[in-house]
Design a protein around this motif. Structure first.
Motif, PDB file in Angstrom:
ATOM      1  N   MET A 609       0.849  -1.171   0.000  1.00 59.17           N
ATOM      2  CA  MET A 609       0.000   0.000   0.000  1.00 59.17           C
ATOM      3  C   MET A 609       0.896   1.236   0.000  1.00 59.17           C
ATOM      4  N   HIS A 615      -1.027  14.153  -4.154  1.00 56.53           N
ATOM      5  CA  HIS A 615      -2.286  14.367  -3.447  1.00 56.53           C
ATOM      6  C   HIS A 615      -2.662  15.842  -3.528  1.00 56.53           C
TER       7      HIS A 615
ATOM      8  N   ASP B  83     -15.762   4.243  -1.821  1.00 53.74           N
ATOM      9  CA  ASP B  83     -15.002   3.235  -2.553  1.00 53.74           C
ATOM     10  C   ASP B  83     -15.911   2.194  -3.176  1.00 53.74           C
ATOM     11  N   ARG B  90     -20.538   5.808  -5.612  1.00 52.34           N
ATOM     12  CA  ARG B  90     -19.258   6.434  -5.270  1.00 52.34           C
ATOM     13  C   ARG B  90     -19.304   7.945  -5.450  1.00 52.34           C
ATOM     14  N   VAL B 123      -9.397   3.361   0.279  1.00 48.91           N
ATOM     15  CA  VAL B 123      -8.353   4.165  -0.360  1.00 48.91           C
ATOM     16  C   VAL B 123      -8.877   5.536  -0.779  1.00 48.91           C
ATOM     17  N   ASN B 124     -10.013   5.552  -1.442  1.00 51.54           N
ATOM     18  CA  ASN B 124     -10.543   6.814  -1.943  1.00 51.54           C
ATOM     19  C   ASN B 124     -11.056   7.681  -0.806  1.00 51.54           C
ATOM     20  N   ARG B 127      -8.147   9.226   0.864  1.00 54.52           N
ATOM     21  CA  ARG B 127      -7.593  10.249  -0.018  1.00 54.52           C
ATOM     22  C   ARG B 127      -8.373  11.556   0.097  1.00 54.52           C
ATOM     23  N   LEU B 128      -9.708  11.420   0.095  1.00 56.10           N
ATOM     24  CA  LEU B 128     -10.550  12.618   0.159  1.00 56.10           C
ATOM     25  C   LEU B 128     -10.448  13.282   1.532  1.00 56.10           C
ATOM     26  N   SER B 130      -7.992  13.140   3.690  1.00 56.04           N
ATOM     27  CA  SER B 130      -6.690  13.707   4.053  1.00 56.04           C
ATOM     28  C   SER B 130      -6.259  14.832   3.126  1.00 56.04           C
ATOM     29  N   LYS B 175      -5.003   0.359   6.958  1.00 54.11           N
ATOM     30  CA  LYS B 175      -5.118   0.649   5.529  1.00 54.11           C
ATOM     31  C   LYS B 175      -5.519   2.111   5.314  1.00 54.11           C
ATOM     32  N   PHE B 176      -6.450   2.555   6.143  1.00 53.90           N
ATOM     33  CA  PHE B 176      -6.930   3.937   6.035  1.00 53.90           C
ATOM     34  C   PHE B 176      -5.785   4.927   6.251  1.00 53.90           C
ATOM     35  N   THR B 178      -2.584   4.413   6.197  1.00 58.69           N
ATOM     36  CA  THR B 178      -1.482   4.273   5.239  1.00 58.69           C
ATOM     37  C   THR B 178      -1.831   5.013   3.951  1.00 58.69           C
ATOM     38  N   ALA B 179      -3.075   4.823   3.487  1.00 60.68           N
ATOM     39  CA  ALA B 179      -3.513   5.560   2.295  1.00 60.68           C
ATOM     40  C   ALA B 179      -3.482   7.057   2.565  1.00 60.68           C
ATOM     41  N   ASP B 181      -1.282   8.462   4.246  1.00 60.16           N
ATOM     42  CA  ASP B 181       0.133   8.795   4.443  1.00 60.16           C
ATOM     43  C   ASP B 181       0.447   9.209   5.875  1.00 60.16           C
TER      44      ASP B 181
END
Lengths: 624, 624
Positions: A609, A615, B83, B90, B123-124, B127-128, B130, B175-176, B178-179, B181
């Motif tokens: 991952m 970003h 996601d 989505r 993942v998405n 992303r949104l 963060s 996972k959250f 890590t995505a 960052d």
């Protein structure tokens, strides 16, 4: 272009100047010889390294420094094991290595030394080697490990046994260079052997920074004239590396009567397989993608693009087809077909439209829309000098803002970048399409982007270098390392291993007849990894349907012949990922929008991952 | 210290000011309420986001901005799935999320909003979320997923089924983030449930940045006085988090008659389990290790060290034992035992020696060796004022250089850093030991360093921050991001998950009687990973045998009571590594030497291969 060198490797050489003479007289450019002269006694006693002082090699005075630099590769002893579990062996090996490296650098600071990688257990070896390289370290690895091949093909071994007991030699190299942090001064040397690498494995080697191929003399066979030659299969392998400008080392005894023939034969192969590439010189260079919407292109850039032998021919064909569809032979009249060329630049599409009109006998009226006032100067003189008898009209404004006197039958544009939509063709054409008749034709009518995962330590290092350069420049505001390594680049990909075939990513249709137009995109793709490798990023391509079956493509498998306008796109990932054969690599790509800009984001979600790259467009926004 | 807050979570609240009143009247500090007022109609039509305009929430005018900031956690809708494979779902979810986040930040820029993580497919979503956080995002996850527990305990499921079909909730969170960052503005909220986490799993949660614990009202049981309380097991869990300064959110209906009791009970637990830590305030702060060899310590630093209640007592005990061994009761005479205190600082070891002499009745002569001229001033006045009747002599020079008039029976030093040898005790004592009689005693006589792998996104982020800070500072020469993130630090480790127990690394004996003294070291250690986690670096400790059974230790399992002089060492790795339960983590550590400096290098070679950190001492050399 750098001349390919052929070097003579002598495993025993007592008299270096004489050895160089022998090589030169036999058509070789250089020699590779052990740094330790076996005639000298070497003592590595149990003393601190500092106080050790031994005469174990030749004096530096026997050669001029330029000869040390250009004519000698110093081969370090390979009877050491810096990763031995036996502490005494390890310490002795470390001392030997440090002593020899230090002496090699004393002889010539920026010269070449060669070491041999013999297993996948090299963490300490790699650490010591990469500590402070001044010149180049050549790391020699057999292209195919005979033991590995034996195990792979032995039917009496269970598959598990094979995996556990033997690694392929690429893994040796990969572990070594990973521990050495992809040091650019370490180059790969592959030793040819009777066993042939598989096609896949060869493709992977071609993505590595291979500096030289070692050809041992016993690889040569005699042809019918009794000259030493290589087998067809081996020639084919060498031909691939010759395309990548790889050098050669012939390993032969000084008593071998065919020394000259070997060198001449290799040089013959180099001539034979050398590929003349019009793009030579651009290999793997990073370029920042153009942003023609906010930056007006200059005359040189226009000129480069106009020279593409394929692109405008295809456009002309597409316009011809469209004209014939619009006006059947039976209905040819004086009423002109309205063509709008949006983003006309210095006029190549206008020329294509006028040619198409002449070829088909269809009368046309061309509105030429261009926002770059400098290009409008060129267009104006073209109209005055060449097209004064044509029905053409220049409108100097942004295609998203202009108000034409009538609607178009055909809208022609060339707003496509290396990744298709990255020069914002969707946004521009969505704005311009209101001037198209309801049944009007857009050329192009569809564009699709493609991506695939790639390994390339060469490009990885170029991206890292950009980051370091930026960091030392105090004028650039630095958010953090990662944001800087998240630029996407335009690259002519060459020293690259394609981990899997490209897959389609984003598609845009023109005119866009969706009720609510939304050009943001999000897609997850899954690639199957067929052999162990390292992921460094993603290559991007596109194809576009100009009209009906007329397609321009930079997709590697469908690349339009002689199309040179576009290199590939490259999306780096900040940290290389080690992948295994059988891994399903899951990749996410986004096309994002805000009121001022458009940008891509990308990440991996399986097996490793990553964070989301670029970003919020922090590294490479595309301004509207 | 920040006061722990207890917040009331209302899943339906129409009148916010009234809700805050209700909470305040019942002893709560704040409220958590949905940002979308269910009374208002919300329209998310198929329109571009820009043009959407809907009244879906309360007006910002109903509260003062300070109340929005301090008294309200805005809970975002959790009936969305950014996601979803269904593009419509989505896009709708994305629009909802963006709208609500934007409104929450309109209400208060640096406030708190809370979201719920419901699976490992985010993942998405991550992303949104963060993309541009101004305040704090609380990400709520159940501490134990009831479904997961069911599957783990159901004997009719094959083990493989369980792994494939259910992830533990830590994996959702991992996972959250890590995505995202490891975004520092995203904090974890754990929801307590009837199912109890395993001890190991709880230890892992305690290494995460847990901001709050949600306690649903149905978790409370009645005690014999009919008051709502939590079970012993749940109390024990909360006690651990209270030690980490975690806040609380009670989820209850407004009609619940026990609202006040819940709040009072939680506050009672906080009081009960609060640990008074003398090191409070130092938690997880990064400090650069001292280099007393090249930097003279200042008076404040000496004072801090001298205050350690344990260290000098142990030294005194060790000297007493040594004195008695040197001079048995039967042989007490006027001939003094020669003690050399090398690196005496402001004299605490001299004091220990003099006390030991008094306690044992052994006469001593003390040579006080100190290289710091400022400390010598203090020593001189101590000799004049306190020790004028003692047989002591100050020698102001480096212990490696001085020439004493006689040899010592006992050599006493305190040159140990957080990692044992990192203040170069081996190099210093090797130099000083020539002044020790052949049968003389060194106190300490042995030191051993230990390391273990740790997860701590808090410390990872602090290291990253140092790197960013340095990069924007043009005075610092920046080699590259990686070299900057390779400093080792001294840290009071708290918000950390210890992935495995520490193992011994390097050992040094004093006096060193090896024929050839070589203080370089290289060791590979293998740690078994017991549950999925993220490797952020290695914690370092040491222990030292002062004499016989008198040991000072910072090893977590053998830590000397009340010993406060040393925090742990932390060796970061540049890029976090995702580890799986069952992985055998292979780690390499080196202690390297050159003529001017000493340094550590470290890397991992399995299951992920890292580059060699602090290669050639580029980030943190220790100068001799």
């Amino acid at each position: 272009m750098i001349k390919t060198y052929v070097c003579l490797y002598q495993q025993h050489a007592t008299d270096l100047p004489e050895c160089i003479d022998l090589a030169t007289n036999n058509c070789y450019d250089a020699v590779a010889i052990p740094i330790v002269n076996t005639l000298f006694y070497r003592e590595l006693a149990a003393q601190p390294i500092k106080s050790r002082h031994a005469v174990f090699s030749r004096s530096d005075l026997i050669l001029k420094s330029t000869d040390w630099l250009h004519k000698v590769i110093s081969v370090l002893s390979d009877n050491i094991d810096c990763d031995s579990p036996d502490e005494e062996v390890r310490r002795h090996s470390e001392a030997t290595l440090i002593q020899e490296m230090s002496f090699a650098e004393h002889l010539v600071q920026h010269g070449h030394m060669m070491v041999r990688i013999k297993s996948g257990r090299t963490v300490n070896f790699a650490r010591l080697i990469s500590r402070s390289i001044k010149g180049t370290v050549l790391a020699a690895v057999p292209m195919v490990d005979p033991n590995y091949m034996k195990q792979v093909w032995r039917s009496d071994c269970a598959e598990d046994d094979v995996e556990g007991s033997a690694e392929d030699t690429w893994t040796w190299w990969n572990k070594f260079r990973t521990a050495a942090d992809f040091n650019t001064k370490i180059k790969l040397v592959l030793e040819l052997s009777e066993d042939l690498p598989s096609k896949e494995s060869l493709r992977r080697w071609l993505g590595e920074p291979v500096e030289c191929i070692i050809v041992p003399s016993h690889m040569f066979v005699r042809n019918k004239n009794n000259y030493p030659v290589l087998s067809k299969a081996h020639q084919e392998i060498l031909s691939k590396f010759i395309g990548n400008n790889t050098h050669f080392i012939v390993k032969a005894s000084r008593e071998d009567g065919s020394l000259r023939h070997y060198a001449e034969y290799i040089k013959h192969l180099v001539e034979k397989f050398k590929v003349v590439d019009p793009m030579q010189g651009f290999d793997d260079l990073l370029e920042i993608p153009l942003q023609p919407l906010i930056d007006d292109l200059d005359s040189y850039t226009y000129e480069v693009f106009e020279k593409d032998p394929t692109k405008y021919k295809f456009y002309q064909d597409a316009i011809e087809l469209a004209l014939v569809d619009r006006v059947p032979d039976s209905k040819i009249s004086n009423k002109p077909v309205i063509i709008m060329v949006v983003g006309a630049g210095r006029g190549p599409l206008v020329r294509a439209a006028l040619n198409a009109s002449a070829n088909t006998g269809r009368k046309i009226k061309v509105y030429i829309i261009e926002k770059n006032p400098n290009a409008v100067v060129t267009l104006t003189s073209l109209v005055e000098e060449l097209w004064s008898d044509k029905d053409v009209q220049i409108i100097s404004c942004d295609m998203r803002d202009f108000t034409p006197p009538e609607k178009a039958d055909i809208l022609v544009s060339e707003l496509l970048g290396s990744f298709g939509d990255n020069e914002l063709s969707p946004e521009c054409l969505d704005g311009a399409q209101k001037h198209l008749k309801p049944d009007g034709i857009s050329i192009p009518c569809r564009s699709t982007s493609y991506v695939n995962p790639v390994m390339s330590s060469k490009i990885y290092n170029l991206v890292r270098q950009v980051v370091v350069d930026r960091c030392t420049n105090p004028r650039e505001k630095m958010h953090s390392y990662s944001t800087q390594a998240e630029n996407n680049y335009v690259v002519y990909l060459k020293n690259v291993y394609h981990i899997a075939e490209p897959q389609a990513l984003f598609e845009f249709n023109h005119p866009n007849k969706d009720k609510v137009i939304d050009n943001s995109r999000y897609k997850t793709l899954t690639f199957e990894v067929t052999q162990d490798c390292v992921l460094h990023g993603f290559a991007g391509y596109f194809d576009t349907i100009l009209y009906k079956d007329i397609v321009l493509s930079t997709h590697p498998q469908m690349h339009s012949k002689s199309l040179v306008s576009w290199f590939s796109m490259f999306f780096p990932i900040t940290e290389p990922q080690q992948l295994k054969a059988g891994d399903m690599l899951e990749v996410n790509f986004w096309r994002c929008l805000s009121s001022q800009k458009v940008w891509y984001e990308w990440s991996t979600s399986h097996p490793h991952m990553s964070h989301v790259h670029n970003h919020n467009g922090r590294a490479c926004p595309i301004y509207k």
